[in-house]
Design a protein around this motif. Structure first.
Motif, PDB file in Angstrom:
ATOM      1  N   ARG A 237      -4.014  -3.900  21.241  1.00  0.00           N
ATOM      2  CA  ARG A 237      -4.776  -2.641  22.037  1.00  0.00           C
ATOM      3  C   ARG A 237      -4.680  -3.208  23.509  1.00  0.00           C
ATOM      4  NH1 ARG A 237      -9.844   0.160  19.748  1.00  0.00           N
ATOM      5  NH2 ARG A 237      -8.191   0.539  18.042  1.00  0.00           N
ATOM      6  N   GLY A 238      -4.350  -2.429  24.511  1.00  0.00           N
ATOM      7  CA  GLY A 238      -4.387  -2.903  25.836  1.00  0.00           C
ATOM      8  C   GLY A 238      -3.658  -3.904  26.129  1.00  0.00           C
ATOM      9  N   PHE A 239      -2.601  -4.317  25.402  1.00  0.00           N
ATOM     10  CA  PHE A 239      -1.751  -5.675  25.586  1.00  0.00           C
ATOM     11  C   PHE A 239      -0.948  -5.448  27.041  1.00  0.00           C
ATOM     12  CE2 PHE A 239       2.237  -7.520  25.374  1.00  0.00           C
ATOM     13  CZ  PHE A 239       2.167  -8.694  25.255  1.00  0.00           C
ATOM     14  N   ARG A 240      -0.739  -6.704  27.622  1.00  0.00           N
ATOM     15  CA  ARG A 240      -0.047  -6.844  28.853  1.00  0.00           C
ATOM     16  C   ARG A 240       0.467  -8.348  28.640  1.00  0.00           C
ATOM     17  NH1 ARG A 240      -1.162  -2.318  29.013  1.00  0.00           N
ATOM     18  NH2 ARG A 240      -1.970  -1.072  30.897  1.00  0.00           N
ATOM     19  N   PRO A 241       1.923  -8.409  29.022  1.00  0.00           N
ATOM     20  CA  PRO A 241       2.293  -9.576  28.758  1.00  0.00           C
ATOM     21  C   PRO A 241       1.727 -10.474  29.699  1.00  0.00           C
ATOM     22  CG  PRO A 241       3.963  -7.836  28.689  1.00  0.00           C
ATOM     23  CD  PRO A 241       2.751  -7.408  29.160  1.00  0.00           C
ATOM     24  N   HIS A 242       1.562 -11.883  29.056  1.00  0.00           N
ATOM     25  CA  HIS A 242       0.934 -13.052  30.120  1.00  0.00           C
ATOM     26  C   HIS A 242       1.920 -13.982  30.269  1.00  0.00           C
ATOM     27  CE1 HIS A 242      -1.998 -16.246  30.610  1.00  0.00           C
ATOM     28  NE2 HIS A 242      -2.687 -15.168  31.254  1.00  0.00           N
ATOM     29  N   LYS A 243       2.205 -13.934  31.548  1.00  0.00           N
ATOM     30  CA  LYS A 243       3.366 -14.765  32.272  1.00  0.00           C
ATOM     31  C   LYS A 243       3.253 -16.242  31.756  1.00  0.00           C
ATOM     32  CE  LYS A 243       6.028 -15.634  36.200  1.00  0.00           C
ATOM     33  NZ  LYS A 243       6.227 -15.639  37.711  1.00  0.00           N
ATOM     34  N   GLU A 244       2.039 -16.676  31.983  1.00  0.00           N
ATOM     35  CA  GLU A 244       1.733 -18.315  31.664  1.00  0.00           C
ATOM     36  C   GLU A 244       1.910 -18.571  30.149  1.00  0.00           C
ATOM     37  OE1 GLU A 244      -1.523 -21.571  32.379  1.00  0.00           O
ATOM     38  OE2 GLU A 244      -2.020 -19.539  32.955  1.00  0.00           O
ATOM     39  N   THR A 245       1.545 -17.599  29.500  1.00  0.00           N
ATOM     40  CA  THR A 245       1.552 -17.924  28.026  1.00  0.00           C
ATOM     41  C   THR A 245       2.987 -17.813  27.428  1.00  0.00           C
ATOM     42  OG1 THR A 245      -0.702 -17.192  27.645  1.00  0.00           O
ATOM     43  CG2 THR A 245       0.779 -16.986  25.569  1.00  0.00           C
ATOM     44  N   ILE A 246       3.641 -16.849  27.979  1.00  0.00           N
ATOM     45  CA  ILE A 246       5.192 -16.772  27.427  1.00  0.00           C
ATOM     46  C   ILE A 246       5.876 -17.809  28.130  1.00  0.00           C
ATOM     47  CG2 ILE A 246       6.973 -15.400  27.973  1.00  0.00           C
ATOM     48  CD1 ILE A 246       5.344 -12.856  28.130  1.00  0.00           C
ATOM     49  N   THR A 247       5.724 -18.277  29.377  1.00  0.00           N
ATOM     50  CA  THR A 247       6.325 -19.552  29.808  1.00  0.00           C
ATOM     51  C   THR A 247       6.121 -20.764  29.136  1.00  0.00           C
ATOM     52  OG1 THR A 247       6.023 -18.602  32.150  1.00  0.00           O
ATOM     53  CG2 THR A 247       6.369 -20.971  31.871  1.00  0.00           C
ATOM     54  N   ASN A 248       4.884 -20.877  28.575  1.00  0.00           N
ATOM     55  CA  ASN A 248       4.436 -22.072  27.614  1.00  0.00           C
ATOM     56  C   ASN A 248       5.057 -21.913  26.307  1.00  0.00           C
ATOM     57  OD1 ASN A 248       2.809 -23.334  29.759  1.00  0.00           O
ATOM     58  ND2 ASN A 248       0.943 -22.351  28.964  1.00  0.00           N
ATOM     59  N   ILE A 249       5.392 -20.737  25.836  1.00  0.00           N
ATOM     60  CA  ILE A 249       5.911 -20.761  24.623  1.00  0.00           C
ATOM     61  C   ILE A 249       7.576 -20.972  24.671  1.00  0.00           C
ATOM     62  CG2 ILE A 249       7.071 -18.873  22.896  1.00  0.00           C
ATOM     63  CD1 ILE A 249       4.269 -17.206  23.370  1.00  0.00           C
ATOM     64  N   TYR A 250       8.205 -20.579  25.760  1.00  0.00           N
ATOM     65  CA  TYR A 250       9.580 -20.903  26.024  1.00  0.00           C
ATOM     66  C   TYR A 250       9.855 -22.505  26.350  1.00  0.00           C
ATOM     67  CZ  TYR A 250      11.207 -16.494  24.674  1.00  0.00           C
ATOM     68  OH  TYR A 250      11.254 -15.286  24.168  1.00  0.00           O
ATOM     69  N   LYS A 251       8.644 -23.220  27.320  1.00  0.00           N
ATOM     70  CA  LYS A 251       8.877 -24.258  27.446  1.00  0.00           C
ATOM     71  C   LYS A 251       9.122 -25.173  26.211  1.00  0.00           C
ATOM     72  CE  LYS A 251       6.356 -27.915  30.126  1.00  0.00           C
ATOM     73  NZ  LYS A 251       5.137 -28.320  30.626  1.00  0.00           N
ATOM     74  N   VAL A 252       8.396 -24.835  25.114  1.00  0.00           N
ATOM     75  CA  VAL A 252       8.650 -25.834  24.117  1.00  0.00           C
ATOM     76  C   VAL A 252       9.883 -25.078  22.988  1.00  0.00           C
ATOM     77  CG1 VAL A 252       7.646 -26.504  21.843  1.00  0.00           C
ATOM     78  CG2 VAL A 252       6.381 -26.730  24.014  1.00  0.00           C
ATOM     79  N   GLY A 253       9.747 -23.620  23.157  1.00  0.00           N
ATOM     80  CA  GLY A 253      10.578 -22.888  22.288  1.00  0.00           C
ATOM     81  C   GLY A 253      12.015 -22.958  22.827  1.00  0.00           C
ATOM     82  N   LEU A 254      12.216 -22.940  24.084  1.00  0.00           N
ATOM     83  CA  LEU A 254      13.470 -22.834  24.201  1.00  0.00           C
ATOM     84  C   LEU A 254      14.581 -23.497  23.908  1.00  0.00           C
ATOM     85  CD1 LEU A 254      15.649 -20.544  25.849  1.00  0.00           C
ATOM     86  CD2 LEU A 254      14.900 -21.766  28.029  1.00  0.00           C
ATOM     87  N   PRO A 255      14.250 -24.981  24.430  1.00  0.00           N
ATOM     88  CA  PRO A 255      14.902 -26.338  23.905  1.00  0.00           C
ATOM     89  C   PRO A 255      15.421 -26.186  22.289  1.00  0.00           C
ATOM     90  CG  PRO A 255      13.271 -27.116  25.358  1.00  0.00           C
ATOM     91  CD  PRO A 255      13.090 -25.439  24.940  1.00  0.00           C
ATOM     92  N   SER A 256      14.238 -25.684  21.511  1.00  0.00           N
ATOM     93  CA  SER A 256      14.519 -25.506  19.838  1.00  0.00           C
ATOM     94  C   SER A 256      15.366 -24.293  19.730  1.00  0.00           C
ATOM     95  CB  SER A 256      13.125 -25.334  19.331  1.00  0.00           C
ATOM     96  OG  SER A 256      13.100 -25.093  18.062  1.00  0.00           O
ATOM     97  N   ILE A 257      15.408 -23.167  20.610  1.00  0.00           N
ATOM     98  CA  ILE A 257      16.417 -22.151  20.470  1.00  0.00           C
ATOM     99  C   ILE A 257      17.995 -22.563  20.564  1.00  0.00           C
ATOM    100  CG2 ILE A 257      17.053 -20.045  21.346  1.00  0.00           C
ATOM    101  CD1 ILE A 257      14.303 -19.130  21.763  1.00  0.00           C
ATOM    102  N   ILE A 258      17.721 -23.414  21.722  1.00  0.00           N
ATOM    103  CA  ILE A 258      19.295 -23.829  22.131  1.00  0.00           C
ATOM    104  C   ILE A 258      19.726 -24.856  21.161  1.00  0.00           C
ATOM    105  CG2 ILE A 258      20.485 -25.243  23.918  1.00  0.00           C
ATOM    106  CD1 ILE A 258      18.523 -23.755  26.034  1.00  0.00           C
ATOM    107  N   MET A 259      18.922 -25.630  20.877  1.00  0.00           N
ATOM    108  CA  MET A 259      19.256 -26.785  19.541  1.00  0.00           C
ATOM    109  C   MET A 259      19.705 -26.235  18.504  1.00  0.00           C
ATOM    110  SD  MET A 259      16.607 -29.558  18.187  1.00  0.00           S
ATOM    111  CE  MET A 259      15.661 -28.402  17.177  1.00  0.00           C
ATOM    112  N   GLN A 260      18.876 -25.151  18.055  1.00  0.00           N
ATOM    113  CA  GLN A 260      19.378 -24.657  16.692  1.00  0.00           C
ATOM    114  C   GLN A 260      20.395 -23.732  16.911  1.00  0.00           C
ATOM    115  OE1 GLN A 260      16.260 -23.621  13.579  1.00  0.00           O
ATOM    116  NE2 GLN A 260      14.615 -24.266  15.321  1.00  0.00           N
ATOM    117  N   SER A 261      20.662 -23.163  17.943  1.00  0.00           N
ATOM    118  CA  SER A 261      21.967 -22.036  18.555  1.00  0.00           C
ATOM    119  C   SER A 261      23.324 -22.930  18.203  1.00  0.00           C
ATOM    120  CB  SER A 261      21.705 -21.371  19.624  1.00  0.00           C
ATOM    121  OG  SER A 261      20.680 -20.462  19.458  1.00  0.00           O
TER     122      SER A 261
END
Length: 456
Positions: A237-261
């Motif tokens: 409820r009242g959610f707004r995307p949090h830029k810093e959190t999303i950036t931190n998620i992909y800081k770790v997750g993006l290499p994993s996405i690329i790796m598994q892709s």
């Protein structure tokens, strides 16, 4: 609701207090069981598809890289959510944990929308660039379109699994994954062959059974997260995307996405090489991936139990618990892989016969299974070390190993061996690549130990 959650929340998360081996077993065993059930589904699904005909099995095998790509995006994003959420809990940062959870769900939904649109627009094109067999193109397009358009089930299932896993409640993941797989297994023959008065849907029935199982598992996981997970608040409820959190998620997750892709790129490339010889060789490669899941899935279950323990204790600055978790995980992983090696070496014919294999398929498949499985022991070690990199916030190391293994080793070696020695030599690219991965993973782990662990 908030007061109830506070009352339920323990003073100290078990990932910081329970004896490591007991904790690893507690965290991993439900995941191992659920993934074994998932592996059973993968095999049973292909057994039923094989009964439609070899072209159907080839179509599903050619579709596998795209299905694997969807899983790669979901699992890679989940790695980022998992690491950030577990670390926030280890640091007693409740706000950060909640932000990681809700922003994680948000990016999962965006990923689904992109996948569905691409599936609608390009499924048929994907098959036409690989083969001119009209039957394979038709069957494959029907199968892949359904899997992509309704992929919200698998995306949100994995998102909610990772949130539950980050707080140590993997028993619920076992229940939901198991239920989803059982539903798939039950629906497969009913929808494929038109039992109980339903229409015979063929390969489309296999796809429909898959997405129904995923959606039901997703819905149950949502219920468990809302009612059985007091460590995280999923109120959007009242959610707004949090830029810093999303950036931190992909800081770790993006290499994993690329790796598994990259695994999808590798599989697509190997399929193209195998098509130089026969469509049966592609079916054999597809069968191998289904069979190996019985060995790899338990390792991934162990691995998924390990990641939040390492991430949590890194946040809590507990070096001893990190290292003991890593050692125990490696021992367990290599032991599972050793059992898999014995099975693949001793029973390749029996394994292939599960899929109504012809004599031609058996002649190709027996050496394939025996040769590729030679790298299992090294793979078990490398899977654990790669996830340690991700849990410690350095997914780039995992990416380096994956690129080197799958793009710089497997594809070039497979192509050269195919041209010089023929079809049966292609399979040697896999154990050779695992050997290289072992060496590189060890070197990088020594670096990250000095950088991140030793000084804790």
């Amino acid at each position: 609701m908030s007061e109830t959650m506070d009352a339920l929340r323990p003073e100290e998360n078990k990932m910081g207090t329970m004896p490591v081996n007991k904790l690893l077993l507690t965290m991993s065993l439900p995941m191992v069981i659920s993934m074994l059930i998932q592996a059973l589904y993968n095999v049973v699904d292909s057994i039923f598809v094989a009964q439609i005909g070899e072209t159907a099995l080839t179509a599903v095998s050619l579709a596998f890289p795209i299905q694997n790509l969807i899983i790669a995006i979901a699992v890679g994003t989940g790695v980022g959510v998992n690491a950030l959420l577990s670390r926030s809990l280890g640091e007693k940062n409740q706000k950060g944990a909640n932000l990681a959870a809700v922003n994680g769900i948000f990016v999962f939904i965006l990923s689904y929308i992109v996948s569905a649109l691409l599936g609608i627009l390009f499924s048929r094109f994907y098959f036409t660039v690989q083969t001119d067999n009209a039957e394979i193109i038709s069957q494959g397009t029907a199968y892949l379109s359904i899997c992509t358009i309704f992929s919200f089930g698998v995306y949100l299932e994995i998102a909610l699994e990772r949130i539950m896993q980050s707080t140590g409640r993997t028993i619920y993941n076992m229940i939901t994954q198991g239920l989803g797989a059982v539903i798939n297994i039950i629906l497969d023959p009913i929808l494929i062959f038109g039992l109980f008065g339903l229409p015979r849907l063929g390969i489309a029935g296999a796809a429909i059974a898959t997405v129904i199982g995923q959606i039901i598992a997703m819905m149950l996981l949502l219920y468990f997260n809302l009612t059985r997970n007091p460590d995280v608040d999923l109120n959007m409820r009242g959610f707004r995307p949090h830029k810093e959190t999303i950036t931190n998620i992909y800081k770790v997750g993006l290499p994993s996405i690329i790796m598994q892709s990259i695994g999808s790129v590798m599989t697509f490339g190997v399929n193209k090489i195998l098509l130089l010889f026969s469509e049966t060789a592609v079916s054999v490669f597809g069968i191998f991936f289904k069979l190996q899941s019985f060995i790899f899935m338990p390792v991934f279950g162990l691995n998924n139990g390990m990641v939040p323990i390492v991430a949590y204790n890194w946040g809590a600055k507990n070096r001893d618990r990190i290292m003991k978790t890593i050692r125990s995980s490696i021992i367990g992983s290599v032991s599972i892989m050793f059992l898999g090696l014995i099975i693949f070496q001793a029973f390749p014919v029996q394994l292939l016969q599960l899929f109504d294999a012809s004599e031609h398929m058996i002649s190709i498949g027996v050496p394939a299974l025996r040769i590729i499985s030679l790298g299992f022991l090294f793979a078990g070690y490398c899977i654990i070390i790669g996830s340690v990199f991700q849990a410690l916030g350095n997914g780039v190391y995992s990416l380096i190993v994956s690129v080197a293994r799958q793009l710089l080793c497997i594809l070039p070696i497979a192509y050269i061996f195919a041209k010089v020695f023929g079809l049966h030599a292609i399979w040697y690219a896999f154990p050779l690549a695992e050997t290289m991965s072992l060496v590189l993973s060890t070197i990088l782990f020594q670096r990250i130990y000095i950088k991140c662990i030793k000084k804790l």
